[in-house]
Design a protein around this motif. Structure first.
Motif, PDB file in Angstrom:
ATOM      1  N   VAL A  95       4.937  -6.800  -9.596  1.00  0.00           N
ATOM      2  CA  VAL A  95       3.866  -5.970  -9.050  1.00  0.00           C
ATOM      3  C   VAL A  95       3.686  -6.234  -7.562  1.00  0.00           C
ATOM      4  O   VAL A  95       3.507  -5.301  -6.763  1.00  0.00           O
ATOM      5  CB  VAL A  95       2.545  -6.230  -9.815  1.00  0.00           C
ATOM      6  CG1 VAL A  95       1.365  -5.570  -9.112  1.00  0.00           C
ATOM      7  CG2 VAL A  95       2.639  -5.700 -11.236  1.00  0.00           C
ATOM      8  N   ALA A  96       3.734  -7.500  -7.167  1.00  0.00           N
ATOM      9  CA  ALA A  96       3.592  -7.844  -5.758  1.00  0.00           C
ATOM     10  C   ALA A  96       4.715  -7.243  -4.915  1.00  0.00           C
ATOM     11  O   ALA A  96       4.475  -6.717  -3.820  1.00  0.00           O
ATOM     12  CB  ALA A  96       3.552  -9.371  -5.597  1.00  0.00           C
ATOM     13  N   VAL A  97       5.948  -7.294  -5.423  1.00  0.00           N
ATOM     14  CA  VAL A  97       7.085  -6.720  -4.698  1.00  0.00           C
ATOM     15  C   VAL A  97       6.921  -5.209  -4.555  1.00  0.00           C
ATOM     16  O   VAL A  97       7.119  -4.637  -3.468  1.00  0.00           O
ATOM     17  CB  VAL A  97       8.402  -7.060  -5.422  1.00  0.00           C
ATOM     18  CG1 VAL A  97       9.573  -6.293  -4.814  1.00  0.00           C
ATOM     19  CG2 VAL A  97       8.674  -8.558  -5.359  1.00  0.00           C
ATOM     20  N   ALA A  98       6.571  -4.542  -5.644  1.00  0.00           N
ATOM     21  CA  ALA A  98       6.426  -3.088  -5.603  1.00  0.00           C
ATOM     22  C   ALA A  98       5.279  -2.665  -4.687  1.00  0.00           C
ATOM     23  O   ALA A  98       5.387  -1.662  -3.975  1.00  0.00           O
ATOM     24  CB  ALA A  98       6.201  -2.557  -7.022  1.00  0.00           C
ATOM     25  N   ARG A  99       4.187  -3.421  -4.683  1.00  0.00           N
ATOM     26  CA  ARG A  99       3.057  -3.080  -3.822  1.00  0.00           C
ATOM     27  C   ARG A  99       3.424  -3.256  -2.352  1.00  0.00           C
ATOM     28  O   ARG A  99       3.049  -2.422  -1.502  1.00  0.00           O
ATOM     29  CB  ARG A  99       1.855  -3.936  -4.189  1.00  0.00           C
ATOM     30  CG  ARG A  99       0.635  -3.636  -3.344  1.00  0.00           C
ATOM     31  CD  ARG A  99      -0.619  -4.354  -3.826  1.00  0.00           C
ATOM     32  NE  ARG A  99      -1.150  -3.736  -5.035  1.00  0.00           N
ATOM     33  CZ  ARG A  99      -1.188  -4.317  -6.216  1.00  0.00           C
ATOM     34  NH1 ARG A  99      -0.715  -5.556  -6.356  1.00  0.00           N
ATOM     35  NH2 ARG A  99      -1.693  -3.696  -7.266  1.00  0.00           N
ATOM     36  N   LEU A 102       5.570  -0.322  -1.260  1.00  0.00           N
ATOM     37  CA  LEU A 102       4.775   0.887  -1.074  1.00  0.00           C
ATOM     38  C   LEU A 102       3.993   0.824   0.230  1.00  0.00           C
ATOM     39  O   LEU A 102       3.932   1.821   0.984  1.00  0.00           O
ATOM     40  CB  LEU A 102       3.832   1.066  -2.254  1.00  0.00           C
ATOM     41  CG  LEU A 102       2.839   2.232  -2.148  1.00  0.00           C
ATOM     42  CD1 LEU A 102       3.572   3.563  -2.021  1.00  0.00           C
ATOM     43  CD2 LEU A 102       1.898   2.249  -3.351  1.00  0.00           C
ATOM     44  N   GLU A 103       3.398  -0.313   0.513  1.00  0.00           N
ATOM     45  CA  GLU A 103       2.645  -0.442   1.761  1.00  0.00           C
ATOM     46  C   GLU A 103       3.547  -0.276   2.975  1.00  0.00           C
ATOM     47  O   GLU A 103       3.148   0.324   3.984  1.00  0.00           O
ATOM     48  CB  GLU A 103       1.941  -1.803   1.788  1.00  0.00           C
ATOM     49  CG  GLU A 103       0.819  -1.924   0.767  1.00  0.00           C
ATOM     50  CD  GLU A 103       0.209  -3.313   0.734  1.00  0.00           C
ATOM     51  OE1 GLU A 103       0.760  -4.208   1.421  1.00  0.00           O
ATOM     52  OE2 GLU A 103      -0.790  -3.520   0.009  1.00  0.00           O
ATOM     53  N   LYS A 104       4.778  -0.784   2.889  1.00  0.00           N
ATOM     54  CA  LYS A 104       5.723  -0.631   4.000  1.00  0.00           C
ATOM     55  C   LYS A 104       6.056   0.837   4.234  1.00  0.00           C
ATOM     56  O   LYS A 104       6.095   1.314   5.372  1.00  0.00           O
ATOM     57  CB  LYS A 104       6.999  -1.420   3.701  1.00  0.00           C
ATOM     58  CG  LYS A 104       8.029  -1.348   4.832  1.00  0.00           C
ATOM     59  CD  LYS A 104       9.297  -2.075   4.474  1.00  0.00           C
ATOM     60  CE  LYS A 104      10.118  -1.260   3.499  1.00  0.00           C
ATOM     61  NZ  LYS A 104      11.450  -1.882   3.261  1.00  0.00           N
TER      62      LYS A 104
END
Length: 337
Positions: A95-99, A102-104
């Protein structure tokens, strides 16, 4: 004397006839008492539930044994939680990687990347200027033979290549300035949603590693022991739900109009002097044949309707499956008209 004897005999005959009329309710001509009670037969409902884990694993602890009283929400057994915690930690990392991805993509490119693209465009512009100057100079000299045709063609090819490189650098600068496409952002959002769903699934699995009593009751069977490997849905305990106590009774079809939901009844059982009280909670709309477990004085093939009676003052002496007698005093108001 004869007349007196005849009078005595007549009085005796009249007395016998009166007594017979009272016993036979006017030889069947008198109406029955509307307050006459109705006796039904049935059993205390057996209400059991097989309890098991929704996930598989190794049983670490079992907190109760057969015969134990279980309160609602009480922990009955626990699987080894280590594999479930590890899976949850891995899911949270995803989840941290995917978030972050997305923010990038939502933030676009960094200023340094845009500046680097601008510098590349400037360098391609300078290279194009040099190539153009060389091409123009050789084009004027090739006509009088001062420059060979091959040298001119090489200068022309270098000029065209410089133009193409400049266009490529400008396109890269435009992409850096525009940022990511909406489709790329949508894909990153979908990846984050999938990672969150996987994390929630891992969290649910960790919660399901703890077996709790769904309702108050008594542990009837302990089917497994600590250390056993169980599959999802495999029975670990059997819980009997002993509150509220319900009685399943049957009323013959001719007496159906004498009862209705909400009527109060009395419940008794063999060998138990206590009289319990209950309320009719349900009358089946469908007829059936008398179950063989119900002992009545009528033929078993008579059509009956099932009742559910909620016992309001039950205690531990009224056990599930026990035969009981139900007494209903009075008639349904509709039947009294």
């Amino acid at each position: 004397m004869n007349s007196r004897r005849r009078a005595i005999i007549l009085l005796i005959v009249v007395g016998v006839m009166i007594a017979a009329a009272v016993v036979t309710r006017g030889f069947g001509l008198w109406a029955k008492d509307k307050d006459e009670s109705l006796i039904l037969y049935g059993n205390v409902d057996i209400r059991e539930v097989n309890l098991g884990f929704r996930v598989g694993g190794r049983i670490e602890t079992m907190a109760v044994d057969e015969g134990a009283e279980a309160a609602q929400g009480m922990v009955l057994a626990q699987l080894d939680p280590v594999p479930f915690r590890d899976a949850l930690a891995a899911a949270e990392a995803q989840v941290a990687v995917a978030r972050a991805e997305l923010e990038k993509r939502r933030a676009g490119n960094r200023p340094q990347e845009i500046a680097q693209a601008k510098a590349a465009v400037a360098a391609r512009q300078a290279a194009l200027a040099r190539a153009r100057e060389s091409f123009e100079r050789r084009r004027g000299l090739v006509a009088n033979g001062a420059v060979s045709k091959a040298a001119f063609e090489a200068a022309e090819a270098e000029y065209l290549a410089a133009q193409a490189e400049l266009r490529s650098a400008e396109q890269l600068l435009s992409l850096q300035q525009a940022g990511f496409r909406r489709e790329d952002i949508a894909a990153a959002e979908a990846q984050l949603a999938a990672a969150i769903a996987e994390r929630d699934r891992a969290r649910t699995s960790l919660q399901d590693a703890t077996l709790r009593a769904p309702s108050p009751g008594t542990i009837l069977t302990r089917a497994r022991e600590p250390g056993a490997i169980v599959q999802p849905g495999e029975t670990v305990f059997t819980l009997t739900i002993d509150r509220p106590v319900r009685v399943r009774a049957y009323v013959p079809e001719p007496d159906l109009g004498r009862i209705a939901p909400g009527m109060r009844v009395e419940v008794t059982s063999d060998g138990n002097p206590k009289t319990y009280h209950g309320i009719i909670g349900f009358v089946s709309p469908t007829a059936e044949f008398t179950p063989k477990t119900v002992q009545t004085e009528d033929l078993r093939t008579d059509l009956v309707f099932r009742l559910r009676i909620n016992v309001t003052d039950a205690d531990n002496r009224l056990r599930q499956g026990q035969p009981v007698t139900v007494k209903i005093v009075g008639l349904h108001p509709e039947a009294q008209r």
